[in-house]
Design a protein around this motif. Structure first.
Motif, short mmCIF file in Angstrom:
data_model
loop_
_atom_site.label_atom_id
_atom_site.label_comp_id
_atom_site.label_asym_id
_atom_site.label_seq_id
_atom_site.Cartn_x
_atom_site.Cartn_y
_atom_site.Cartn_z
N ALA A 178 -1.98 84.53 45.12
CA ALA A 178 -2.70 85.50 44.29
C ALA A 178 -4.20 85.24 44.37
N PRO A 179 -5.03 86.26 44.23
CA PRO A 179 -6.48 86.04 44.20
C PRO A 179 -6.87 85.24 42.97
N ALA A 180 -8.01 84.60 43.04
CA ALA A 180 -8.49 83.81 41.90
C ALA A 180 -8.69 84.71 40.69
N PRO A 181 -8.39 84.22 39.50
CA PRO A 181 -8.55 85.06 38.30
C PRO A 181 -10.02 85.37 38.03
N THR A 182 -10.26 86.54 37.44
CA THR A 182 -11.62 86.93 37.08
C THR A 182 -11.85 86.96 35.58
N ASP A 183 -10.76 86.82 34.80
CA ASP A 183 -10.87 86.92 33.34
C ASP A 183 -10.69 85.58 32.64
N ARG A 184 -10.60 84.51 33.38
CA ARG A 184 -10.43 83.18 32.80
C ARG A 184 -10.81 82.14 33.85
N PRO A 185 -10.98 80.87 33.45
CA PRO A 185 -11.28 79.82 34.45
C PRO A 185 -10.14 79.64 35.44
N LEU A 186 -10.50 79.17 36.62
CA LEU A 186 -9.52 78.85 37.66
C LEU A 186 -8.74 77.61 37.26
N ARG A 187 -7.43 77.69 37.29
CA ARG A 187 -6.60 76.53 37.01
C ARG A 187 -6.42 75.75 38.32
N LEU A 188 -7.08 74.61 38.38
CA LEU A 188 -7.10 73.79 39.60
C LEU A 188 -6.36 72.49 39.35
N LEU A 189 -5.34 72.24 40.15
CA LEU A 189 -4.60 70.97 40.10
C LEU A 189 -4.93 70.19 41.35
N LEU A 190 -5.51 69.01 41.17
CA LEU A 190 -5.83 68.12 42.28
C LEU A 190 -4.75 67.04 42.32
N MET A 191 -4.09 66.91 43.46
CA MET A 191 -2.93 66.03 43.56
C MET A 191 -3.09 65.10 44.76
N THR A 192 -2.77 63.83 44.56
CA THR A 192 -2.82 62.88 45.66
C THR A 192 -1.81 61.78 45.42
N ASN A 193 -1.70 60.91 46.42
CA ASN A 193 -0.84 59.74 46.29
C ASN A 193 -1.40 58.66 47.20
N ASN A 195 -4.64 56.48 48.37
CA ASN A 195 -6.08 56.28 48.39
C ASN A 195 -6.82 57.46 47.77
N ASP A 196 -7.49 57.20 46.64
CA ASP A 196 -8.27 58.27 46.00
C ASP A 196 -9.78 58.04 46.16
N HIS A 197 -10.14 57.21 47.14
CA HIS A 197 -11.54 56.83 47.34
C HIS A 197 -12.44 58.04 47.61
N PHE A 198 -11.90 59.07 48.25
CA PHE A 198 -12.72 60.21 48.66
C PHE A 198 -12.73 61.35 47.64
N LEU A 199 -12.26 61.06 46.42
CA LEU A 199 -12.09 62.13 45.43
C LEU A 199 -13.06 62.04 44.24
N ARG A 200 -13.81 60.96 44.13
CA ARG A 200 -14.57 60.75 42.90
C ARG A 200 -15.52 61.91 42.59
N GLU A 201 -16.35 62.28 43.57
CA GLU A 201 -17.32 63.35 43.33
C GLU A 201 -16.62 64.68 43.08
N ILE A 202 -15.53 64.94 43.79
CA ILE A 202 -14.79 66.19 43.62
C ILE A 202 -14.18 66.25 42.22
N ARG A 203 -13.57 65.16 41.79
CA ARG A 203 -12.97 65.12 40.45
C ARG A 203 -14.02 65.34 39.37
N ASP A 204 -15.14 64.63 39.51
CA ASP A 204 -16.18 64.73 38.48
C ASP A 204 -16.73 66.15 38.40
N ARG A 205 -16.90 66.77 39.55
CA ARG A 205 -17.52 68.10 39.54
C ARG A 205 -16.61 69.12 38.86
N TYR A 206 -15.33 69.15 39.22
CA TYR A 206 -14.48 70.24 38.73
C TYR A 206 -13.86 69.92 37.38
#
Length: 550
Positions: A178-193, A195-206
């Motif tokens: 589905a296209p991203a919603p326009t009437d509410r915030p985007l529900r973003l689920l970030l999932m890993t298992n 090494n999360d070393h490359f995720l710090r800036e991404i997590r903090d931003r979103y």
């Protein structure tokens, strides 16, 4: 236990031509012994091979024992014999000369099981073939990889087999994302298992983005998902079986997450991504980021990319390799492909250099054979032959010899180098450090000596610190369209230790030139790869505005 052929084999020690003749006669006798049951012939061949090894015969001669018998037995037994021999070679840190033959035999046996309706047996043999094709000794413990050399030829047995095609068959999704919603915030689920070393800036931003409702899930912390991630055998079996209890367990765990998320971003194309694509995602958008390790593993072959909307790579050369390894990444039903550099906050790295840094080479991260620190030592030797002020700083722990025989052999050679150079202070091992920017103040030339990298954050961080970058044109990619030679400025990249030494001498010839080169490198690194730049790529990927730009 000693076999009946041991006394004969102990006496047959030389010359080589005699050994060959005796071996040929013994092998012909074992292979052409129709009066012996298959089990007896196999047992005798194994004893012959073991005795040859103990007697000190070359591996090629000893290997012929099982190969000769394998030609005379039923397909299942042939596959077992050849795979056993291949496994032994891999354990010894060697690439089996008959690797393709062994894998084809295993997959032929899997196809035969599939044809007679024994799908569990077919799935077990498929999994064993995958484990063998992607054994770490082939791709991680040496300075070369048959997959990188010729991916099409290497993967041909898998792609040619019935069960292989069943595994790789696209299942698609029932409805498009589905296209991203326009009437509410985007529900973003970030999932890993893992090494999360490359995720710090991404997590903090979103997590703080006004246009995002954010959730983060590390599967190792999930009591239901964690055990599921440890079942690659079940992931490979599910499409061969046409569905499984394992697949139903994944569905029950994942469905609530898919029902909530508009976009599911999976970091690393490993078990998590394979599990996610076992399930029809409905209208949830699926994004997967593939780093480097995955391309040399069986994981991309367990991922159904027709259920993925976007795949993110950290470099062009990694994208090129991944599309060669996984043809489903191109074509009419392939996901969109993006190249976005790793997320790095580089502004903490520019600091004044110590006076001794001008003649100090630094290699940050030496935990894998692929980092090839011995190449750095060769560069150092060339430099010190003319000026003994040069030294090498090794930051991080070295390879773990317990990982495999080939790793042990590499570490043994490295230890010999260090035993020669450390007493004179030419090489200094620092070990792991918690403050990398501070450690870099003592490094004036940052090296990348690897045979392969997807991006190499450590050398970019070193460049941002004001160290002069000297980057080996990573051999895995040097002959390809893209590689270190296209990722970095041409003046940073060299082909040989001699070229590296010449560049270092030139850039450190006087303090002014060295400082100017380091300042230029820092400026380029921060302007090109700092998070303030790369975050725009992630925002565009997710269809978000930059709130700081208003």
């Amino acid at each position: 236990m000693k076999g009946p052929l041991d006394p004969v084999l102990r006496r047959v020690t030389s010359p080589a031509v005699v050994r060959h003749r005796v071996a040929a006669r013994l092998l012909r006798g074992v292979a052409a012994a129709p009066v012996l049951p298959t089990r007896a012939r196999v047992t005798l061949a194994k004893r012959l091979r073991s005795g040859m090894t103990r007697a000190g015969w070359p591996p090629a001669e000893a290997r012929a024992a099982l190969a000769a018998v394998a030609r005379t037995v039923d397909p299942d037994t042939r596959a077992d014999l050849l795979m056993q021999e291949a496994t032994g070679e891999l354990k010894a840190g060697r690439t089996p000369p008959h690797l393709t033959e062994a894998v084809r035999a295993e997959l032929d046996a899997a196809d035969a099981a599939y044809a007679r309706g024994d799908r569990p047996a077919a799935a077990r043999r498929l999994h064993r073939a995958l484990r063998t094709l992607f054994h770490r000794a082939l791709h991680f413990d040496h300075l070369t990889s048959p997959l990188a050399d010729d991916s099409a030829a290497f993967l041909a047995p898998l792609r040619d087999s019935v069960v292989g095609r069943r595994l790789l068959a696209p299942r698609g999704r029932s409805v498009p994302a589905a296209p991203a919603p326009t009437d509410r915030p985007l529900r973003l689920l970030l999932m890993t298992n893992g090494n999360d070393h490359f995720l710090r800036e991404i997590r903090d931003r979103y997590a703080d983005h006004p246009g995002v409702e954010f959730r983060y899930l590390h599967l190792a912390d999930d009591p239901v998902a964690a055990p599921l991630t440890r079942r690659p055998d079940a992931m490979a079996a599910d499409p061969v079986l046409g569905g499984s209890e394992y697949g139903e367990q994944v569905e029950r765990w994942l469905r609530p997450h898919l029902d909530w998320a508009d976009t599911l971003f999976v970091d690393w194309a490993v078990a998590t991504a394979a599990m996610v694509t076992l399930v029809d995602p409905g209208d949830t958008r699926i994004v997967v980021r593939l780093h480097s390790f995955e391309a040399f593993s069986f994981w991309p072959h367990l991922i159904d990319f027709t259920r993925v909307d976007d795949v993110v790579f950290v470099s062009d050369h990694l994208r090129d390799l991944a599309t060669a390894v996984s043809p489903d990444l191109v074509g009419d039903h392939a996901p969109r492909l993006h190249v976005i550099s790793n997320a790095m906050d580089l502004h903490a790295y520019p600091r004044p250099k110590e006076p001794s840094a001008r003649f100090t080479l630094g290699l940050v991260g030496i935990s894998a054979v692929a980092k090839d620190p011995r190449w750095a030592i060769e560069v150092l030797r060339l430099l010190r032959a003319e000026d003994e002020r040069y030294r090498l700083l090794l930051v991080g722990d070295g390879p773990n010899p317990a990982a495999g025989e080939a790793v042990r052999q590499y570490q043994e050679a490295l230890d010999a180098d260090l035993a020669e150079l450390e007493p004179a202070g030419a090489v200094v091992r620092v070990g792991q450090v918690t403050d990398v920017p501070e450690a870099l103040t003592g490094i004036g030339v940052i090296l990348s000596t690897s045979v392969r990298e997807s991006f190499h954050c450590a050398v970019v961080e070193g460049a941002a610190s004001g160290a002069v970058p000297v980057i080996r044109d990573w051999p895995f990619f040097a002959a390809r369209e893209h590689g270190a030679h296209t990722l970095f400025p041409a003046g940073w990249v060299v082909r040989t230790p001699a070229e590296a030494a010449a560049l270092i001498r030139a850039e450190t010839a006087d303090e002014g030139r060295w400082l100017a080169a380091g300042k230029a490198a820092a400026g380029h690194a921060i302007a090109t790869w700092d998070w303030t730049v790369t975050r725009r790529g992630f925002d565009a990927l997710l269809g978000l505005d930059d709130p700081t730009a208003r």
